[in-house]
Design a protein around this motif. Structure first.
Motif, PDB file in Angstrom:
ATOM      1  N   GLY A  63      -3.704   2.826   1.409  1.00 30.28           N
ATOM      2  CA  GLY A  63      -2.591   3.708   1.077  1.00 30.28           C
ATOM      3  C   GLY A  63      -1.827   4.018   2.348  1.00 30.28           C
ATOM      4  O   GLY A  63      -2.419   4.055   3.435  1.00 30.28           O
ATOM      5  N   ASP A  64      -0.505   4.196   2.236  1.00 30.65           N
ATOM      6  CA  ASP A  64       0.340   4.541   3.382  1.00 30.65           C
ATOM      7  C   ASP A  64       0.132   3.613   4.580  1.00 30.65           C
ATOM      8  O   ASP A  64       0.095   4.062   5.726  1.00 30.65           O
ATOM      9  CB  ASP A  64       0.088   5.992   3.810  1.00 30.65           C
ATOM     10  CG  ASP A  64       0.533   6.968   2.724  1.00 30.65           C
ATOM     11  OD1 ASP A  64       1.400   6.573   1.918  1.00 30.65           O
ATOM     12  OD2 ASP A  64       0.011   8.080   2.677  1.00 30.65           O
ATOM     13  N   GLY A  65      -0.019   2.329   4.299  1.00 30.20           N
ATOM     14  CA  GLY A  65      -0.112   1.353   5.387  1.00 30.20           C
ATOM     15  C   GLY A  65      -1.457   1.253   6.064  1.00 30.20           C
ATOM     16  O   GLY A  65      -1.596   0.562   7.065  1.00 30.20           O
ATOM     17  N   ARG A  66      -2.455   1.951   5.523  1.00 31.63           N
ATOM     18  CA  ARG A  66      -3.781   1.909   6.141  1.00 31.63           C
ATOM     19  C   ARG A  66      -4.817   1.426   5.148  1.00 31.63           C
ATOM     20  O   ARG A  66      -4.635   1.540   3.938  1.00 31.63           O
ATOM     21  CB  ARG A  66      -4.178   3.299   6.648  1.00 31.63           C
ATOM     22  CG  ARG A  66      -3.247   3.908   7.660  1.00 31.63           C
ATOM     23  CD  ARG A  66      -3.733   5.282   8.079  1.00 31.63           C
ATOM     24  NE  ARG A  66      -4.903   5.194   8.933  1.00 31.63           N
ATOM     25  CZ  ARG A  66      -4.821   5.015  10.252  1.00 31.63           C
ATOM     26  NH1 ARG A  66      -3.665   4.903  10.835  1.00 31.63           N
ATOM     27  NH2 ARG A  66      -5.920   4.937  10.977  1.00 31.63           N
ATOM     28  N   ILE A  67      -5.933   0.904   5.682  1.00 32.42           N
ATOM     29  CA  ILE A  67      -7.068   0.548   4.835  1.00 32.42           C
ATOM     30  C   ILE A  67      -8.283   1.281   5.374  1.00 32.42           C
ATOM     31  O   ILE A  67      -8.420   1.449   6.592  1.00 32.42           O
ATOM     32  CB  ILE A  67      -7.276  -0.982   4.756  1.00 32.42           C
ATOM     33  CG1 ILE A  67      -8.348  -1.329   3.725  1.00 32.42           C
ATOM     34  CG2 ILE A  67      -7.610  -1.579   6.124  1.00 32.42           C
ATOM     35  CD1 ILE A  67      -8.310  -2.762   3.261  1.00 32.42           C
ATOM     36  N   ALA A  68      -9.130   1.741   4.476  1.00 28.24           N
ATOM     37  CA  ALA A  68     -10.255   2.581   4.893  1.00 28.24           C
ATOM     38  C   ALA A  68     -11.539   2.178   4.183  1.00 28.24           C
ATOM     39  O   ALA A  68     -11.533   1.665   3.064  1.00 28.24           O
ATOM     40  CB  ALA A  68      -9.943   4.047   4.584  1.00 28.24           C
ATOM     41  N   LEU A  69     -12.633   2.408   4.878  1.00 26.53           N
ATOM     42  CA  LEU A  69     -13.967   2.280   4.308  1.00 26.53           C
ATOM     43  C   LEU A  69     -14.597   3.654   4.380  1.00 26.53           C
ATOM     44  O   LEU A  69     -14.416   4.352   5.377  1.00 26.53           O
ATOM     45  CB  LEU A  69     -14.831   1.365   5.173  1.00 26.53           C
ATOM     46  CG  LEU A  69     -14.696  -0.142   5.075  1.00 26.53           C
ATOM     47  CD1 LEU A  69     -15.562  -0.777   6.145  1.00 26.53           C
ATOM     48  CD2 LEU A  69     -15.142  -0.624   3.704  1.00 26.53           C
ATOM     49  N   TRP A  70     -15.309   4.052   3.364  1.00 21.04           N
ATOM     50  CA  TRP A  70     -15.976   5.342   3.487  1.00 21.04           C
ATOM     51  C   TRP A  70     -17.230   5.405   2.646  1.00 21.04           C
ATOM     52  O   TRP A  70     -17.442   4.630   1.720  1.00 21.04           O
ATOM     53  CB  TRP A  70     -15.053   6.489   3.132  1.00 21.04           C
ATOM     54  CG  TRP A  70     -14.846   6.678   1.674  1.00 21.04           C
ATOM     55  CD1 TRP A  70     -15.559   7.487   0.846  1.00 21.04           C
ATOM     56  CD2 TRP A  70     -13.884   6.032   0.871  1.00 21.04           C
ATOM     57  NE1 TRP A  70     -15.101   7.382  -0.424  1.00 21.04           N
ATOM     58  CE2 TRP A  70     -14.073   6.483  -0.433  1.00 21.04           C
ATOM     59  CE3 TRP A  70     -12.887   5.099   1.126  1.00 21.04           C
ATOM     60  CZ2 TRP A  70     -13.300   6.046  -1.491  1.00 21.04           C
ATOM     61  CZ3 TRP A  70     -12.112   4.655   0.084  1.00 21.04           C
ATOM     62  CH2 TRP A  70     -12.323   5.134  -1.209  1.00 21.04           C
TER      63      TRP A  70
ATOM     64  N   SER B  24       0.820  -1.215   0.000  1.00 17.58           N
ATOM     65  CA  SER B  24       0.000   0.000   0.000  1.00 17.58           C
ATOM     66  C   SER B  24       0.855   1.267   0.000  1.00 17.58           C
ATOM     67  O   SER B  24       0.370   2.325  -0.373  1.00 17.58           O
ATOM     68  CB  SER B  24      -0.923  -0.001   1.217  1.00 17.58           C
ATOM     69  OG  SER B  24      -0.176   0.187   2.398  1.00 17.58           O
ATOM     70  N   TYR B  25       2.117   1.146   0.443  1.00 21.07           N
ATOM     71  CA  TYR B  25       2.952   2.350   0.518  1.00 21.07           C
ATOM     72  C   TYR B  25       3.279   2.904  -0.863  1.00 21.07           C
ATOM     73  O   TYR B  25       3.369   4.100  -1.046  1.00 21.07           O
ATOM     74  CB  TYR B  25       4.238   2.078   1.304  1.00 21.07           C
ATOM     75  CG  TYR B  25       4.000   2.101   2.790  1.00 21.07           C
ATOM     76  CD1 TYR B  25       3.913   3.316   3.478  1.00 21.07           C
ATOM     77  CD2 TYR B  25       3.812   0.929   3.491  1.00 21.07           C
ATOM     78  CE1 TYR B  25       3.663   3.347   4.832  1.00 21.07           C
ATOM     79  CE2 TYR B  25       3.561   0.945   4.854  1.00 21.07           C
ATOM     80  CZ  TYR B  25       3.492   2.158   5.516  1.00 21.07           C
ATOM     81  OH  TYR B  25       3.236   2.189   6.850  1.00 21.07           O
ATOM     82  N   TRP B  26       3.472   2.016  -1.832  1.00 22.11           N
ATOM     83  CA  TRP B  26       3.747   2.564  -3.169  1.00 22.11           C
ATOM     84  C   TRP B  26       2.634   2.264  -4.175  1.00 22.11           C
ATOM     85  O   TRP B  26       2.714   2.681  -5.317  1.00 22.11           O
ATOM     86  CB  TRP B  26       5.123   2.128  -3.691  1.00 22.11           C
ATOM     87  CG  TRP B  26       5.269   0.698  -4.071  1.00 22.11           C
ATOM     88  CD1 TRP B  26       4.963   0.150  -5.270  1.00 22.11           C
ATOM     89  CD2 TRP B  26       5.778  -0.365  -3.270  1.00 22.11           C
ATOM     90  NE1 TRP B  26       5.234  -1.182  -5.258  1.00 22.11           N
ATOM     91  CE2 TRP B  26       5.748  -1.526  -4.054  1.00 22.11           C
ATOM     92  CE3 TRP B  26       6.281  -0.449  -1.959  1.00 22.11           C
ATOM     93  CZ2 TRP B  26       6.185  -2.767  -3.571  1.00 22.11           C
ATOM     94  CZ3 TRP B  26       6.702  -1.672  -1.484  1.00 22.11           C
ATOM     95  CH2 TRP B  26       6.651  -2.796  -2.281  1.00 22.11           C
ATOM     96  N   ASN B  27       1.605   1.562  -3.763  1.00 25.01           N
ATOM     97  CA  ASN B  27       0.513   1.317  -4.689  1.00 25.01           C
ATOM     98  C   ASN B  27      -0.838   1.474  -3.992  1.00 25.01           C
ATOM     99  O   ASN B  27      -1.586   0.516  -3.833  1.00 25.01           O
ATOM    100  CB  ASN B  27       0.655  -0.078  -5.301  1.00 25.01           C
ATOM    101  CG  ASN B  27       0.041  -0.160  -6.685  1.00 25.01           C
ATOM    102  OD1 ASN B  27      -0.823   0.652  -7.032  1.00 25.01           O
ATOM    103  ND2 ASN B  27       0.462  -1.114  -7.469  1.00 25.01           N
ATOM    104  N   GLY B  28      -1.102   2.699  -3.554  1.00 24.05           N
ATOM    105  CA  GLY B  28      -2.405   3.006  -2.971  1.00 24.05           C
ATOM    106  C   GLY B  28      -3.482   2.886  -4.034  1.00 24.05           C
ATOM    107  O   GLY B  28      -3.254   3.199  -5.209  1.00 24.05           O
TER     108      GLY B  28
END
Ligand SMILES: [Zn+2]
Length: 204
Positions: A59-66, A30-34
């Protein structure tokens, strides 16, 4: 009944383990392929066209739902009212190169007991209402892997213990010495006198 419950529990553990492995893979990636996977739908609400978007992004080591819902100013309500196709239009899936910063980023955080931990945010982005929650992928891995991995370790240790007892001529259930004679290669009792477990076929 017990078997069914056990089977269902192992299925849940299997799914959790699959999520854990996916999180472990996504974490460095995720750090280079968000990326985000998003689905969107236009809805006609009285005289306005509302765009409802729902997404999963990393992205940047995190996963999100929105979820993001706001008036679609560029959409023509007359078209949506007149067009049965438009009104019935379902979800549309697409992927984008990056998850929006309001979802994955560290800013705008309302609640975060472990900084940089789980974050939930509700607010306004432009003219749209947004609700978002994100979690570091390493934390998601820990949460999802803990139960199945503990379970597998315990199962492995139980199996190893009963194998050890069987080769030593002891009951696989309670460890009681089943040798009928002092002879180390002698006959074994067919039933454990301590707990009643049948030993026939157990030593194989
Ligand atoms: Zn026994």
């Amino acid at each position: 009944m017990r078997r069914i419950v056990r089977g269902v529990l192992w299925m849940v553990k299997g799914m959790l383990l699959a999520i854990a492995l996916a999180a472990l893979f996504l974490w460095p990636w995720s750090y280079w392929n968000g990326r985000q996977i998003q689905r969107s739908q236009y809805r006609l609400v009285y005289e306005t066209v509302v765009l409802v978007e729902f997404g999963v992004g990393w992205g940047d080591g995190r996963i999100a739902l929105w979820e993001r819902r706001g008036e679609a100013f560029d959409a023509d309500p007359a078209y949506w009212r007149a067009s049965p196709v438009g009104r019935r239009m379902g979800w549309e899936w697409h992927t984008e190169p990056n998850a929006p910063s309001f979802a994955v980023g560290n800013s705008n955080r309302l609640w975060s007991p472990l900084s940089p931990g789980i974050a939930a945010w509700g607010g306004v982005d432009g003219s749209a209402k947004v609700r978002a929650a994100s979690i570091p992928l390493w934390l998601l891995f820990l949460f999802t892997a803990a139960w199945p991995l503990t379970s597998l370790t315990l199962l492995y240790r139980r199996r190893a213990r009963s194998r050890r007892r069987a080769t030593a001529g002891c009951c696989t259930q309670c460890g009681y010495d089943l040798r009928a004679t002092p002879n180390p290669r002698g006959d074994l009792l067919t039933r454990c006198p301590e707990c009643g477990t049948s030993t026939v076929g157990a030593a194989a």
